[in-house]
Scaffold this motif. Structure first.
Motif, PDB file in Angstrom:
ATOM      1  N   VAL A  77       0.822  -1.208   0.000  1.00  0.00           N
ATOM      2  CA  VAL A  77       0.000   0.000   0.000  1.00  0.00           C
ATOM      3  C   VAL A  77       0.859   1.262   0.000  1.00  0.00           C
ATOM      4  O   VAL A  77       0.436   2.304  -0.487  1.00  0.00           O
ATOM      5  CB  VAL A  77      -1.005   0.040   1.181  1.00  0.00           C
ATOM      6  N   ARG A  78       2.064   1.164   0.560  1.00  0.00           N
ATOM      7  CA  ARG A  78       2.944   2.328   0.574  1.00  0.00           C
ATOM      8  C   ARG A  78       3.830   2.390  -0.665  1.00  0.00           C
ATOM      9  O   ARG A  78       4.162   3.458  -1.159  1.00  0.00           O
ATOM     10  CB  ARG A  78       3.836   2.268   1.820  1.00  0.00           C
TER      11      ARG A  78
ATOM     12  N   VAL B 270       3.197   1.505  -3.709  1.00  0.00           N
ATOM     13  CA  VAL B 270       2.553   1.790  -4.988  1.00  0.00           C
ATOM     14  C   VAL B 270       2.702   3.254  -5.393  1.00  0.00           C
ATOM     15  O   VAL B 270       2.955   3.550  -6.558  1.00  0.00           O
ATOM     16  CB  VAL B 270       1.069   1.346  -4.967  1.00  0.00           C
ATOM     17  N   ASP B 271       2.609   4.186  -4.426  1.00  0.00           N
ATOM     18  CA  ASP B 271       2.781   5.601  -4.768  1.00  0.00           C
ATOM     19  C   ASP B 271       4.216   5.878  -5.194  1.00  0.00           C
ATOM     20  O   ASP B 271       4.458   6.679  -6.096  1.00  0.00           O
ATOM     21  CB  ASP B 271       2.390   6.507  -3.589  1.00  0.00           C
ATOM     22  N   GLU B 272       5.169   5.237  -4.551  1.00  0.00           N
ATOM     23  CA  GLU B 272       6.565   5.367  -4.934  1.00  0.00           C
ATOM     24  C   GLU B 272       6.724   4.901  -6.385  1.00  0.00           C
ATOM     25  O   GLU B 272       7.374   5.559  -7.193  1.00  0.00           O
ATOM     26  CB  GLU B 272       7.415   4.492  -3.999  1.00  0.00           C
TER      27      GLU B 272
ATOM     28  N   LEU C  21       4.411   4.772  -8.713  1.00  0.00           N
ATOM     29  CA  LEU C  21       3.749   5.700  -9.638  1.00  0.00           C
ATOM     30  C   LEU C  21       4.555   6.973  -9.815  1.00  0.00           C
ATOM     31  O   LEU C  21       4.666   7.491 -10.920  1.00  0.00           O
ATOM     32  CB  LEU C  21       2.354   6.044  -9.120  1.00  0.00           C
TER      33      LEU C  21
ATOM     34  N   ARG D 267      -2.606   5.032 -16.528  1.00  0.00           N
ATOM     35  CA  ARG D 267      -3.588   4.057 -16.067  1.00  0.00           C
ATOM     36  C   ARG D 267      -3.652   2.892 -17.058  1.00  0.00           C
ATOM     37  O   ARG D 267      -3.727   3.094 -18.255  1.00  0.00           O
ATOM     38  CB  ARG D 267      -4.947   4.743 -15.961  1.00  0.00           C
TER      39      ARG D 267
ATOM     40  N   MET E 293      -4.887  -0.382  -3.756  1.00  0.00           N
ATOM     41  CA  MET E 293      -4.901   1.077  -3.670  1.00  0.00           C
ATOM     42  C   MET E 293      -5.571   1.705  -4.890  1.00  0.00           C
ATOM     43  O   MET E 293      -5.901   2.870  -4.892  1.00  0.00           O
ATOM     44  CB  MET E 293      -3.466   1.615  -3.532  1.00  0.00           C
ATOM     45  N   PHE E 294      -5.710   0.928  -5.957  1.00  0.00           N
ATOM     46  CA  PHE E 294      -6.438   1.421  -7.118  1.00  0.00           C
ATOM     47  C   PHE E 294      -7.892   1.000  -7.039  1.00  0.00           C
ATOM     48  O   PHE E 294      -8.580   0.991  -8.044  1.00  0.00           O
ATOM     49  CB  PHE E 294      -5.850   0.831  -8.410  1.00  0.00           C
TER      50      PHE E 294
ATOM     51  N   LYS F 215      -7.723   9.747  -0.232  1.00  0.00           N
ATOM     52  CA  LYS F 215      -8.660   9.286  -1.250  1.00  0.00           C
ATOM     53  C   LYS F 215     -10.114   9.395  -0.827  1.00  0.00           C
ATOM     54  O   LYS F 215     -11.008   9.371  -1.667  1.00  0.00           O
ATOM     55  CB  LYS F 215      -8.350   7.868  -1.701  1.00  0.00           C
TER      56      LYS F 215
ATOM     57  N   LEU G 170      -2.719   8.266  -9.202  1.00  0.00           N
ATOM     58  CA  LEU G 170      -3.609   7.180  -9.611  1.00  0.00           C
ATOM     59  C   LEU G 170      -4.209   6.462  -8.412  1.00  0.00           C
ATOM     60  O   LEU G 170      -5.141   5.684  -8.544  1.00  0.00           O
ATOM     61  CB  LEU G 170      -2.867   6.178 -10.514  1.00  0.00           C
TER      62      LEU G 170
ATOM     63  N   TYR H 104       4.694  15.302  -4.642  1.00  0.00           N
ATOM     64  CA  TYR H 104       4.246  13.904  -4.639  1.00  0.00           C
ATOM     65  C   TYR H 104       5.414  12.979  -4.335  1.00  0.00           C
ATOM     66  O   TYR H 104       5.306  12.054  -3.537  1.00  0.00           O
ATOM     67  CB  TYR H 104       3.606  13.576  -5.992  1.00  0.00           C
TER      68      TYR H 104
ATOM     69  N   THR I  26       5.901  10.426  -1.220  1.00  0.00           N
ATOM     70  CA  THR I  26       6.182   8.987  -1.273  1.00  0.00           C
ATOM     71  C   THR I  26       7.427   8.655  -0.460  1.00  0.00           C
ATOM     72  O   THR I  26       7.559   7.555   0.064  1.00  0.00           O
ATOM     73  CB  THR I  26       6.383   8.469  -2.706  1.00  0.00           C
TER      74      THR I  26
ATOM     75  N   LEU J 230       5.203   8.165   3.235  1.00  0.00           N
ATOM     76  CA  LEU J 230       4.839   6.760   3.069  1.00  0.00           C
ATOM     77  C   LEU J 230       5.918   5.817   3.566  1.00  0.00           C
ATOM     78  O   LEU J 230       5.611   4.719   4.020  1.00  0.00           O
ATOM     79  CB  LEU J 230       4.500   6.465   1.614  1.00  0.00           C
TER      80      LEU J 230
ATOM     81  N   MET K 171      -1.619   5.259   7.329  1.00  0.00           N
ATOM     82  CA  MET K 171      -2.177   5.614   6.026  1.00  0.00           C
ATOM     83  C   MET K 171      -3.477   6.397   6.188  1.00  0.00           C
ATOM     84  O   MET K 171      -4.285   6.093   7.062  1.00  0.00           O
ATOM     85  CB  MET K 171      -2.480   4.349   5.224  1.00  0.00           C
TER      86      MET K 171
END
Lengths: 164, 141
Positions: A58-59, A61-63, A65, A72, A146-147, B12, B75, B99, B103, B107, B114
């Motif tokens: 979960v953490r 995934v942002d890294e 992206l 997408r 997470m998506f 989110k 995303l 961003y 991260t 994170l 979270m």
């Protein structure tokens, strides 16, 4: 603003700080051994590894992206390819391959030919049913969730068992 | 002279997890900032539905006579938006950089929960440096 092109896994892997692979293998081995000592049941250890992986995913995934600029994905096939080619390359330095698609295109296998987690590892008979790399399936599950993409992923093959 | 007035980060579900203002223009108290965050979250979601073009991912830029609002949505649904002087350039790059800082310093902190408000000192420090660098670059031009 012109969209930034997605980066290749190689390029990102080369640009981040890296750590000694032996240390990584030993650390992971220590985690699994400790879990086996603490929990004793192989199923419990599998569950715990999956949960740890989930918390990482979960953490992570942002890294992923932020560094890779991927767009997408249009379908699950593309998602699996991106995970195998960019994700695994970026974080483990190895490329995985995607095979074994079912008819609907909803399940597949991601195969790691060269897995740094299992270097030098041989599973003894007392650990039958242990998914040594289950942390990886947890990571993928956490990342995809997470998506808003709940997917129960399971580790089917255990390379270290095959090696033994 | 602050080109940026304030920065917001929304999780989110639309909850405000980070708010920082730079300069007295547009300073808000806690309740107002929370309200603005959930308002923006809803407007952003509605804009995706209203868009005449399919595949719209929401509002990226809102231009008013006294401010611009640039928004970046990852995303994973986390939104970063900055309220700045009209005509400020390179805000998208700044948001992308923020961003990346998120991260890293938020994170990767195992003690950060979270979706909860961000209370990470390293994030604050690095964010301040990033904004300062951006400000200097703008003045230099």
């Amino acid at each position: 603003m012109a969209p930034v092109a997605p980066k290749s896994g190689d390029a990102i892997f080369a640009s981040v700080d890296r750590v000694n692979a032996e240390l990584f293998t030993l650390t992971y081995g220590a985690i699994v051994r400790q879990l086996l000592t603490d929990l004793e049941e192989v199923d419990e250890v599998n569950k715990q590894l999956d949960q740890m992986g989930y918390n990482i995913g979960v953490r992570l995934v942002d890294e992923f992206l932020a560094k890779s600029n991927v767009n997408r994905c249009v379908d699950f096939r593309e998602t699996a390819e991106v995970i195998a080619k960019v994700g695994f390359k970026m974080f483990l330095g190895v490329t995985a391959s995607v095979t074994n698609w079912d008819a609907e295109g909803t399940t597949c296998s991601i195969i790691l030919e060269d897995n740094p987690l299992v270097d030098f590892v041989e599973l003894p008979d007392t650990c039958q049913g242990l998914y040594y790399c289950n942390i990886l399936s947890g990571v993928i599950r956490g990342a995809l969730e997470m998506f808003l993409f709940p997917s129960p992923s399971g580790v089917n093959e255990n390379r270290s068992h095959v090696a033994a | 002279m602050a080109a940026i007035y304030s920065l917001y980060i929304i999780n989110k579900s639309g909850g405000l997890i980070f708010y920082k203002d730079y300069g007295s223009a547009g300073r808000m108290d806690t309740n107002d900032s929370l309200r603005l965050a959930s308002l923006w979250h809803s407007m952003h979601a509605i804009s995706q539905q209203l868009s005449p073009v399919s595949g719209c991912s929401g509002i990226e830029l809102l231009q008013a006579d006294t401010f611009d609002l640039h928004c970046f949505q990852s995303l994973t649904g986390t939104k970063f938006f900055v309220v700045c002087e009209p005509g400020t350039l390179h805000m998208e790059n700044l948001l992308k950089h923020i961003y990346e800082l998120y991260t890293d310093y938020v994170l990767k902190n195992p003690f950060y929960e979270m979706e909860m408000p961000i209370r990470c000192e390293l994030f604050d420090i690095n964010l301040a440096q990033a904004v300062q660098k951006d400000r200097v670059a703008l003045l230099g031009r």
